[in-house]
Scaffold this motif. Sequence first.
Motif, mmCIF file in Angstrom:
data_model
loop_
_atom_site.group_PDB
_atom_site.id
_atom_site.type_symbol
_atom_site.label_atom_id
_atom_site.label_comp_id
_atom_site.label_asym_id
_atom_site.label_seq_id
_atom_site.Cartn_x
_atom_site.Cartn_y
_atom_site.Cartn_z
ATOM 1 N N ALA A 172 0.830 -1.206 0.000
ATOM 2 C CA ALA A 172 0.000 0.000 0.000
ATOM 3 C C ALA A 172 0.861 1.251 0.000
ATOM 4 O O ALA A 172 0.561 2.234 -0.708
ATOM 5 N N MET A 173 1.946 1.237 0.769
ATOM 6 C CA MET A 173 2.835 2.401 0.823
ATOM 7 C C MET A 173 3.575 2.596 -0.503
ATOM 8 O O MET A 173 3.809 3.718 -0.948
ATOM 9 N N ILE A 174 3.920 1.472 -1.162
ATOM 10 C CA ILE A 174 4.582 1.565 -2.471
ATOM 11 C C ILE A 174 3.637 2.182 -3.496
ATOM 12 O O ILE A 174 4.047 2.940 -4.388
ATOM 13 N N ASP A 175 2.344 1.882 -3.353
ATOM 14 C CA ASP A 175 1.341 2.441 -4.266
ATOM 15 C C ASP A 175 1.006 3.892 -3.956
ATOM 16 O O ASP A 175 0.147 4.487 -4.630
ATOM 17 N N GLY A 176 1.638 4.453 -2.939
ATOM 18 C CA GLY A 176 1.464 5.872 -2.653
ATOM 19 C C GLY A 176 0.610 6.200 -1.449
ATOM 20 O O GLY A 176 0.348 7.379 -1.178
ATOM 21 N N ALA A 177 0.159 5.207 -0.713
ATOM 22 C CA ALA A 177 -0.653 5.463 0.471
ATOM 23 C C ALA A 177 0.219 5.988 1.600
ATOM 24 O O ALA A 177 1.307 5.470 1.859
ATOM 25 N N GLY A 178 -0.277 7.025 2.284
ATOM 26 C CA GLY A 178 0.438 7.555 3.427
ATOM 27 C C GLY A 178 0.202 6.705 4.667
ATOM 28 O O GLY A 178 -0.488 5.673 4.627
ATOM 29 N N THR A 179 0.758 7.171 5.782
ATOM 30 C CA THR A 179 0.655 6.390 7.011
ATOM 31 C C THR A 179 -0.792 6.234 7.462
ATOM 32 O O THR A 179 -1.245 5.122 7.769
ATOM 33 N N LEU A 180 -1.532 7.351 7.527
ATOM 34 C CA LEU A 180 -2.912 7.288 7.995
ATOM 35 C C LEU A 180 -3.786 6.489 7.037
ATOM 36 O O LEU A 180 -4.639 5.704 7.464
ATOM 37 N N ARG A 181 -3.584 6.673 5.737
ATOM 38 C CA ARG A 181 -4.392 5.933 4.770
ATOM 39 C C ARG A 181 -4.092 4.436 4.844
ATOM 40 O O ARG A 181 -4.998 3.607 4.734
ATOM 41 N N THR A 182 -2.838 4.092 5.047
ATOM 42 C CA THR A 182 -2.478 2.683 5.196
ATOM 43 C C THR A 182 -3.146 2.075 6.414
ATOM 44 O O THR A 182 -3.681 0.958 6.358
ATOM 45 N N PHE A 183 -3.154 2.845 7.497
ATOM 46 C CA PHE A 183 -3.754 2.318 8.732
ATOM 47 C C PHE A 183 -5.256 2.136 8.583
ATOM 48 O O PHE A 183 -5.789 1.055 8.863
ATOM 49 N N PHE A 184 -5.952 3.181 8.124
ATOM 50 C CA PHE A 184 -7.415 3.124 8.086
ATOM 51 C C PHE A 184 -7.952 2.306 6.909
ATOM 52 O O PHE A 184 -9.045 1.743 7.002
ATOM 53 N N SER A 185 -7.213 2.240 5.806
ATOM 54 C CA SER A 185 -7.713 1.525 4.628
ATOM 55 C C SER A 185 -7.230 0.084 4.542
ATOM 56 O O SER A 185 -7.884 -0.746 3.906
ATOM 57 N N VAL A 186 -6.099 -0.206 5.170
ATOM 58 C CA VAL A 186 -5.520 -1.545 5.064
ATOM 59 C C VAL A 186 -5.545 -2.287 6.393
ATOM 60 O O VAL A 186 -6.041 -3.414 6.487
ATOM 61 N N VAL A 187 -5.022 -1.644 7.441
ATOM 62 C CA VAL A 187 -4.879 -2.326 8.723
ATOM 63 C C VAL A 187 -6.222 -2.491 9.429
ATOM 64 O O VAL A 187 -6.559 -3.584 9.911
ATOM 65 N N VAL A 188 -7.003 -1.425 9.500
ATOM 66 C CA VAL A 188 -8.276 -1.472 10.223
ATOM 67 C C VAL A 188 -9.228 -2.554 9.703
ATOM 68 O O VAL A 188 -9.805 -3.300 10.497
ATOM 69 N N PRO A 189 -9.435 -2.685 8.376
ATOM 70 C CA PRO A 189 -10.317 -3.760 7.910
ATOM 71 C C PRO A 189 -9.851 -5.154 8.326
ATOM 72 O O PRO A 189 -10.680 -6.026 8.609
ATOM 73 N N MET A 190 -8.547 -5.377 8.371
ATOM 74 C CA MET A 190 -8.045 -6.692 8.775
ATOM 75 C C MET A 190 -8.165 -6.910 10.280
ATOM 76 O O MET A 190 -8.115 -8.041 10.765
ATOM 77 N N MET A 191 -8.329 -5.824 11.031
ATOM 78 C CA MET A 191 -8.459 -5.921 12.493
ATOM 79 C C MET A 191 -9.912 -5.956 12.954
ATOM 80 O O MET A 191 -10.174 -5.857 14.155
ATOM 81 N N LYS A 192 -10.847 -6.098 12.038
ATOM 82 C CA LYS A 192 -12.263 -5.974 12.373
ATOM 83 C C LYS A 192 -12.705 -6.833 13.565
ATOM 84 O O LYS A 192 -13.363 -6.324 14.480
ATOM 85 N N PRO A 193 -12.368 -8.125 13.635
ATOM 86 C CA PRO A 193 -12.795 -8.923 14.798
ATOM 87 C C PRO A 193 -12.266 -8.374 16.119
ATOM 88 O O PRO A 193 -12.998 -8.300 17.110
ATOM 89 N N SER A 194 -10.986 -7.966 16.129
ATOM 90 C CA SER A 194 -10.402 -7.421 17.364
ATOM 91 C C SER A 194 -11.019 -6.083 17.724
ATOM 92 O O SER A 194 -11.261 -5.801 18.901
#
Length: 277
Positions: A172-194
Motif C-alpha cells: 500500500a505504501m509503495i502504491d502511494g498510500a500515506g501512514t494514515l491511509r495505510t492504517f485506516f484503509s488496510v490495517v483497520v479492515p483486517m483488524m475488524k474482529p479485534s
Amino acid sequence: MNKVKHRTLWTVVFSVLSLLWLYPIFLVLFNSFKEKSSISLETFALPSKETFAGAENYVNAFEKTDFGMSFLWSLVITVGAVALMVVCTAMCAWWIVRANNWFAKVMYYLFLISMIVPFQMVMFPLSKLTDMAGLNTPWGLWLVYLGFGPGLPVFIFTGAIKSLPLEIEEAAMIDGAGTLRTFFSVVVPMMKPSLISVTILQAMWVWNDYLLPFVTLDLQEYQTVPIAIQVFKGSYGTVDWGAMMSCLVMTIIPILIFYMICQKYIIAGITAGAVKG
C-alpha cells in the motif's frame, strides 16, 4: 458411543451453568413487575395477582431519576469514550508492533502494568486533577477513560497486529498510500474482529461503571444511569426495590442487545492475539 455420552454430559453441565448465570437476570426482570413491598418478602417468587404491579415501577423509575436524561449522558459517555479508546489504542498498538524498538517495548509493558493498578490508588488524585483541568463533564470523561483504560485494548490489538502480514502494508505504501491511509484503509479492515471485541468489552465497562463517573463528574449537572439508580436508597436503609429493579432492566437491555449482535466477533478477536508474539 462413549463420545456421544461425553458430549451429552458436557451439554447438560454447561446448560445448567448457563441457567445459573441467567437466573439473576430473570430474578431482576420478574421482580421489576412486583409491588415493592412484596419483593423483600417474596424475592424468589413469580408475580401473582396480589403482587403484580404492572408498569407502575417503570413509571416511578422514570419520574424519580429523570431516567431519560441519565440514559442520554450514559450513552454520550459510552459512545465517545469507547470510540476514542478504540481509535487511539489501535493506532498505538500498530506503532508498537511496527516500530519494534526498545522504546516501543517499554511503552507496551507500561500499558500492561497499568492493567494491574487498582482504581482506588488513583481515585482521589484523579478526582482532584479532573476538577482542576475542567474534565468533570461527559466529554471530559472521554479523556479520563482514555487515560485509565488503554491497557487491555493495547494488549489485544498488539497480538492481533502481529498476525497481520507486513507485505500488504508495504504494498500500500509503495502504491502511494500515506501512514494514515495505510492504517485506516488496510490495517483497520483486517483488524475488524479485534476492533469489535474491544468495543464490546470497553462499552460494557464504561456503560456499567459507577465509581469513575461518581468521583469525576459534576453530579449537580450530569448523572449516569448507575449513579441515578442510587436515588432509590432512602433514609434508614430503605430501598424502593421495585423502581430500582425497573431501572436495572432498562439499563441491561441496551448493552445486552449490543452484545448479542456483536458476540460472534468476541472469540475471533481475542484469539487473534494468541498467535506468534
